[in-house]
Design an enzyme around this catalytic site. Sequence first.
Site, PDB file in Angstrom:
ATOM      1  N   HIS A  83       0.819  -1.217   0.000  1.00  0.00           N
ATOM      2  CA  HIS A  83       0.000   0.000   0.000  1.00  0.00           C
ATOM      3  C   HIS A  83       0.856   1.272   0.000  1.00  0.00           C
ATOM      4  O   HIS A  83       0.358   2.344  -0.317  1.00  0.00           O
ATOM      5  CB  HIS A  83      -1.061  -0.023   1.113  1.00  0.00           C
ATOM      6  CG  HIS A  83      -0.575   0.279   2.492  1.00  0.00           C
ATOM      7  ND1 HIS A  83      -0.294  -0.694   3.419  1.00  0.00           N
ATOM      8  CD2 HIS A  83      -0.347   1.453   3.121  1.00  0.00           C
ATOM      9  CE1 HIS A  83       0.083  -0.137   4.550  1.00  0.00           C
ATOM     10  NE2 HIS A  83       0.060   1.166   4.407  1.00  0.00           N
ATOM     11  N   ASP A 219       1.475  -7.656   2.297  1.00  0.00           N
ATOM     12  CA  ASP A 219       1.467  -6.225   1.993  1.00  0.00           C
ATOM     13  C   ASP A 219       2.902  -5.715   1.805  1.00  0.00           C
ATOM     14  O   ASP A 219       3.440  -5.011   2.651  1.00  0.00           O
ATOM     15  CB  ASP A 219       0.764  -5.484   3.146  1.00  0.00           C
ATOM     16  CG  ASP A 219       0.357  -4.068   2.763  1.00  0.00           C
ATOM     17  OD1 ASP A 219       0.919  -3.537   1.792  1.00  0.00           O
ATOM     18  OD2 ASP A 219      -0.509  -3.492   3.440  1.00  0.00           O
ATOM     19  N   SER A 651       4.055   2.251   8.410  1.00  0.00           N
ATOM     20  CA  SER A 651       3.860   1.258   7.364  1.00  0.00           C
ATOM     21  C   SER A 651       5.157   1.051   6.612  1.00  0.00           C
ATOM     22  O   SER A 651       5.805   2.016   6.212  1.00  0.00           O
ATOM     23  CB  SER A 651       2.781   1.706   6.394  1.00  0.00           C
ATOM     24  OG  SER A 651       1.543   1.292   6.864  1.00  0.00           O
TER      25      SER A 651
HETATM   26  N1  ARG Z   1      -4.748   0.512   7.604  1.00  0.00           N
HETATM   27  C1  ARG Z   1      -3.471   0.578   6.966  1.00  0.00           C
HETATM   28  C2  ARG Z   1      -2.853   1.958   7.150  1.00  0.00           C
HETATM   29  O1  ARG Z   1      -3.362   2.736   7.890  1.00  0.00           O
HETATM   30  C3  ARG Z   1      -3.509   0.142   5.533  1.00  0.00           C
HETATM   31  C4  ARG Z   1      -4.243   1.008   4.569  1.00  0.00           C
HETATM   32  C5  ARG Z   1      -4.252   0.556   3.150  1.00  0.00           C
HETATM   33  N2  ARG Z   1      -5.078  -0.609   2.939  1.00  0.00           N
HETATM   34  C6  ARG Z   1      -6.406  -0.567   2.675  1.00  0.00           C
HETATM   35  N3  ARG Z   1      -7.060  -1.702   2.585  1.00  0.00           N
HETATM   36  N4  ARG Z   1      -7.076   0.541   2.513  1.00  0.00           N
HETATM   37  O2  ARG Z   1      -2.509   2.737   6.385  1.00  0.00           O
HETATM   38  N1  GLU Z   2      -1.157   1.297   7.529  1.00  0.00           N
HETATM   39  C1  GLU Z   2      -0.545   2.349   8.313  1.00  0.00           C
HETATM   40  C2  GLU Z   2       0.433   3.182   7.468  1.00  0.00           C
HETATM   41  O1  GLU Z   2       0.221   3.346   6.296  1.00  0.00           O
HETATM   42  C3  GLU Z   2       0.081   1.769   9.521  1.00  0.00           C
HETATM   43  C4  GLU Z   2      -0.986   1.400  10.438  1.00  0.00           C
HETATM   44  C5  GLU Z   2      -1.038   2.323  11.644  1.00  0.00           C
HETATM   45  O2  GLU Z   2      -1.637   3.392  11.567  1.00  0.00           O
HETATM   46  O3  GLU Z   2      -0.447   1.899  12.634  1.00  0.00           O
HETATM   47  O4  GLU Z   2       1.364   3.765   7.965  1.00  0.00           O
END
Ligand code: ARG
Ligand code: GLU
Length: 716
Positions: A83, A219, A651
């Site tokens: 991502h 990921d 991330s």
């Molecule tokens: N929750 C993760 C972060 O905050 C991954 C976000 C991307 N993935 C998604 N399915 N939208 O960024």
């Molecule tokens: N998916 C998050 C990012 O893009 C990390 C998840 C979090 O917020 O801890 O940095």
Amino acid sequence: MKNIFLAFTLLITLIVKADEGMWLPQLLNALNINDMKKNGLKLSAEQIYSVNKSSLKDAIVQFAGGCTAEIISDQGLILTNHHCGYSAIAYHSTVEKDYLTKGFWAMNKNEEVYTPNLNATIIQRIEDVTDRVLKGVSMTITESKRDSITKANIKQIEKESIAGTHYESFIRPFFYGNEYYLFVVETFKDVRMVGAPPSSIGRFGGETDNWMWPRHNADFSVFRIYANKDNKPAEYSSENVPYKPKHVIPISLKGYKKDDFTMVYGFPGRTQEYLSSYAVDMIMNESDPLKVSLREKRLKIMNQDMLQNDAVRIAYASKYASIANYYKKWMGEMNGLKKYDALTKKQFFEQQFSESINGNPIKKEKYGHLFSELQKVYGEYKILNKQVDYYNECLMAIDAFAYARNYNTLFNELYKKQKGLSNTFDKTIAEYKKMGYYKNYNKSTDIKICEAMLNEYVKGVQANNRPYVLDSFIVSHNNDVKKMTEFLYANTNFVDRDKTESMLNDFEKNASLYEKDPVLYITNAILKYYNTSVFPQFQYDEREINELQKLYVQGQKEVFKNKKFYPDANSTLRIAYGKVNNYKPKDGVEYHYATTLDGTMEKEVEGHEEFTVPARLKELYLKKDFGRYTDKNGKMPVAFTASNHTTGGNSGSPVFNAKGQLIGTNFDRNWEGTMSDIMYNPNQCRNIVLDVRYTLFIIDKFAGAGYLLNEMKLIK
Ligand code: ARG
Ligand code: GLU
């Protein structure tokens, strides 16, 4: 007696919570190293951060501004999340070469593709410059005088710190400006895409699994940093060569078990751990619920249209993902804060703080006014904050409004050009013509969103807090928001590709006509209202809150002398450490800390966009062709949870074992633990990590790019 004991333990959990903290790497020796060693770490602080010798820090990369990556070969190969590489992968994708769907693998260096505007930054050194920044600042001068002195000092120090080098530098405030640190960095500009799995692997589980545990996706994506012949940053050139790093992260194939030491090294974006109860009350009881409910309506409309029409589905895919991401995060955050009774905990802490300072006249004089003033400011601030939430999540959630807003720049530049003041107009309009806005736009979806959002706005914001022009416009349509929306969309140039194009083609000639556009008219009325009645006071209050918070943190450090304080995340390099650990999300349920490919297969739903398992992966699974990447039970490990304190920006961060070897890549947090940006609950907060053995398996066995492994240092 029992009560005192209870109060005492509550206070203790509030000030020393195991695993909490995002620590500054240059302060490990002073603050954390003993604790880290007690918990299993086998490295010295010097091996983690050193200015003179090579250390882990030399292999930590800030990727694309908002993510983290790690260097895993002596030829500048870096590993980050799928991502995080998503927009680069999308950038190189076309209908014929759909890397998002099919994945991408360069089979040799010539096939690696340069991605414009993709930067990789490595920290050279971090320095405490508090005294120098505050030089000449005294208690007696005005706030604005103080601002101008510190600003000038900062500029000077930043400049001096990089004189005669190719480095860049910046200074950031910590603890609300109680401390300042200088960062000297090296930014590489030639970064090339090396590989990415198909979305069915990288994003397996999609929005359904996002922020959730247990997890079954890989990921990750792989890039390479290129430098000039002197190993220095350079703009893209075919002459550039792979960067030779000062440190290469070894990769462990040995796995981990529960309670093993883990460490996350990366660039967490933003946390607010030292807020008062007034702030926490506003966030969990007002702001989060409002933002969640507004996004819910918007997402529902998008989703309906996406399900009905494939073109809309593709156009809105990434927009939807990003809106859905924080929608879900805020929901988890407010639920988690409530369940943990965060408000009571904050109030109790404030009571303890007050009792402690009340016993000391000097401290009382210094800090005694804090809570009454915070209460007063928040009384006003939360009303403004609600308005700002409505601005961001409701009014500017209407694409037509947000798009039209941009055009003010263009009008201004045109008038400057016409007055002979400057000519940036020609360049800017060329950029507007190139802007791919309509690629991700669907008019009828936006019409539905506009109507829904304006209704929400009128319902949620009192008339005396709304722009008068908007209201009278609604009245002139007989209070029929639907009719008014239809009128707007039928008469504007900002919702049809053709109309926008022809407007841009004769913009100079007909600017005065285009300026009368009804959508622009409404948008500017909103802007004008906010710029006069909301934003100035909102920003003023924010500065005031910052001043009070600055004092509050200083006071906390004085009162709780034995506590170790870590600064809130601010997109600078940090270390979090904890353990591989499971958790209990609710009564009667306990989650195991690790997942395997079995779970991916269990989740498979044929024909479901989020839960399709590619045939090749299924084949490998059925043949148990896992190579050397299995766990002790012969299964293919996929992900694990640990108790490292992380946030957005982490991330892609490397997750290390006790010896500083890579065991995984951080990519998410658990839903129940998203509250950790405000308050860390050691029982519920977990980071989610992609097991590096699954990464290597996908590269080697699935993608057939095993040649990349020859560059890596694998520890068997
Ligand atoms: N929750 C993760 C972060 O905050 C991954 C976000 C991307 N993935 C998604 N399915 N939208 O960024
Ligand atoms: N998916 C998050 C990012 O893009 C990390 C998840 C979090 O917020 O801890 O940095």
